[in-house]
Design a protein around this motif. Structure first.
Motif, PDB file in Angstrom:
ATOM      1  N   ASN A 109     -26.321  23.085 -25.127  1.00  0.00           N
ATOM      2  CA  ASN A 109     -26.547  21.997 -24.170  1.00  0.00           C
ATOM      3  C   ASN A 109     -25.560  22.022 -23.008  1.00  0.00           C
ATOM      4  O   ASN A 109     -25.577  21.129 -22.163  1.00  0.00           O
ATOM      5  N   SER A 110     -24.687  23.024 -22.975  1.00  0.00           N
ATOM      6  CA  SER A 110     -23.717  23.110 -21.888  1.00  0.00           C
ATOM      7  C   SER A 110     -23.475  24.575 -21.544  1.00  0.00           C
ATOM      8  O   SER A 110     -23.834  25.479 -22.308  1.00  0.00           O
ATOM      9  N   SER A 111     -22.873  24.805 -20.384  1.00  0.00           N
ATOM     10  CA  SER A 111     -22.570  26.174 -19.957  1.00  0.00           C
ATOM     11  C   SER A 111     -21.308  26.182 -19.114  1.00  0.00           C
ATOM     12  O   SER A 111     -20.919  25.158 -18.538  1.00  0.00           O
ATOM     13  N   SER A 160     -23.036  20.233 -18.289  1.00  0.00           N
ATOM     14  CA  SER A 160     -23.570  19.686 -19.541  1.00  0.00           C
ATOM     15  C   SER A 160     -24.835  18.905 -19.235  1.00  0.00           C
ATOM     16  O   SER A 160     -24.973  18.300 -18.166  1.00  0.00           O
ATOM     17  N   GLU A 161     -25.756  18.924 -20.164  1.00  0.00           N
ATOM     18  CA  GLU A 161     -27.025  18.245 -19.983  1.00  0.00           C
ATOM     19  C   GLU A 161     -26.815  16.747 -19.757  1.00  0.00           C
ATOM     20  O   GLU A 161     -26.096  16.087 -20.498  1.00  0.00           O
ATOM     21  N   GLY A 162     -27.393  16.227 -18.684  1.00  0.00           N
ATOM     22  CA  GLY A 162     -27.336  14.806 -18.397  1.00  0.00           C
ATOM     23  C   GLY A 162     -26.104  14.360 -17.630  1.00  0.00           C
ATOM     24  O   GLY A 162     -25.932  13.160 -17.405  1.00  0.00           O
ATOM     25  N   THR A 163     -25.211  15.280 -17.242  1.00  0.00           N
ATOM     26  CA  THR A 163     -24.000  14.912 -16.503  1.00  0.00           C
ATOM     27  C   THR A 163     -23.855  15.799 -15.273  1.00  0.00           C
ATOM     28  O   THR A 163     -24.469  16.868 -15.165  1.00  0.00           O
ATOM     29  N   GLU A 164     -23.035  15.348 -14.332  1.00  0.00           N
ATOM     30  CA  GLU A 164     -22.755  16.142 -13.145  1.00  0.00           C
ATOM     31  C   GLU A 164     -21.826  17.310 -13.502  1.00  0.00           C
ATOM     32  O   GLU A 164     -20.918  17.155 -14.314  1.00  0.00           O
ATOM     33  N   PRO A 165     -22.051  18.475 -12.909  1.00  0.00           N
ATOM     34  CA  PRO A 165     -21.144  19.605 -13.162  1.00  0.00           C
ATOM     35  C   PRO A 165     -19.714  19.268 -12.740  1.00  0.00           C
ATOM     36  O   PRO A 165     -19.498  18.550 -11.763  1.00  0.00           O
TER      37      PRO A 165
END
Length: 294
Positions: A185-187, A271-276
């Motif tokens: 869910n994140s990178s 992350s999914e649903g948040t700002e980078p």
């Protein structure tokens, strides 16, 4: 051929030839880079020849017999194919061997973009070396062991060939980056990696003693530069990525890792649903540890 104040009589029956060998592979095998035991075809090595007369080699001798002669390497790495390596004008072995013992020294490559500047007026001289930041412009650098007490009768079975053993003087460095964080869910995207304050200029001084043979020493390192290892966005995985292609190897001066020699990272965590989130980090290379904590 005149050497010092003595006339040296040579025989046109006994021509010099040169072979080369590098016992350890170091660099990528393109341009001037030596990737195996042989030099790169089409590149020149440079030979210095000293007349020892009847004595031993001395650091006071000038290379008056052969003074910086380019020899084109065309694959002559054995006695039988030494003639492939060409030079002009032709040189020949002296007749009076007892009073004309010769010594030979060489460096590679002659074609180095002005990064290697020889200063050989007496003894083995010195070499000023400057390493550019762009890996595509960096040059390999090898010097040979000094061959002393050379006369034709000693090389007769080798057809008058002088066998030069070259040794690498620079270091090949490769930087790889990976992550242990593999959350689906994140990178993590590596935006850039820069190695700061790498020393790029130094002087190499070769030497020779009968007891210890050939040796080299670096002195006076200076001129810090920055190396752009990664400059485009790269998504990190558990597999190492980075400077893994041949144009991203760095050919650098051997040097002590000072406190200001750092690896500077810019990376983005998504992350999914948040700002980078953009992050920066700086790591001192002399504080890095291997996988065993050493």
């Amino acid at each position: 051929v005149a050497c010092s104040h003595n006339e040296v009589t040579t025989s046109e029956e006994h021509e010099f030839s040169f072979t080369t060998y590098a016992p350890k592979a170091l660099s990528r095998a393109d341009a001037s880079y030596v990737g195996g035991a042989n030099l790169v075809k089409g590149q020149n090595f440079v030979v210095y020849g000293y007349n020892q007369k009847a004595g031993d080699f001395s650091e006071t001798l000038a290379p008056n017999f052969i003074n910086g002669m380019p020899v084109l390497y065309n694959g002559g790495n054995t006695v039988d194919n030494a003639g492939l390596n060409t030079y002009s004008p032709k040189r020949y072995w002296p007749y009076d061997e007892a009073n004309n013992k010769l010594a030979f020294y060489a460096y590679y490559p002659k074609e180095n973009g002005g990064e290697i500047t020889p200063n050989v007026t007496a003894g083995l001289g010195t070499y000023s070396v400057k390493v550019p930041a762009d890996p595509a412009s960096q040059s390999d650098f090898l010097v040979s062991d000094l061959k002393v007490d050379q006369v034709y009768s000693k090389t007769k079975d080798k057809k008058g060939v002088v066998e030069l053993l070259f040794r690498h003087q620079l270091a090949k460095i490769l930087f790889l980056v990976k992550t242990d964080e593999t959350d689906e869910n994140s990178s993590i995207t590596l935006n850039s990696l820069t190695i700061k304050n790498v020393l790029s200029e130094d002087t190499l001084t070769p030497s020779y003693t009968a007891e210890g043979g050939s040796a080299t020493a670096w002195s006076g390192q200076s001129a810090p530069i920055d190396l752009n290892v990664i400059s485009s966005d790269t998504v990190l995985t558990s597999s190492a990525v980075g400077s893994i292609d041949t144009t991203s190897y760095f050919i650098l001066l051997p040097q002590t890792l000072a406190d200001n020699l750092t690896a500077d990272f810019v990376f983005t965590i998504s992350s999914e649903g948040t700002e980078p989130i953009v992050n920066k980090a700086s790591i001192k290379l002399n504080e890095l540890k291997d996988g065993d904590g050493n």
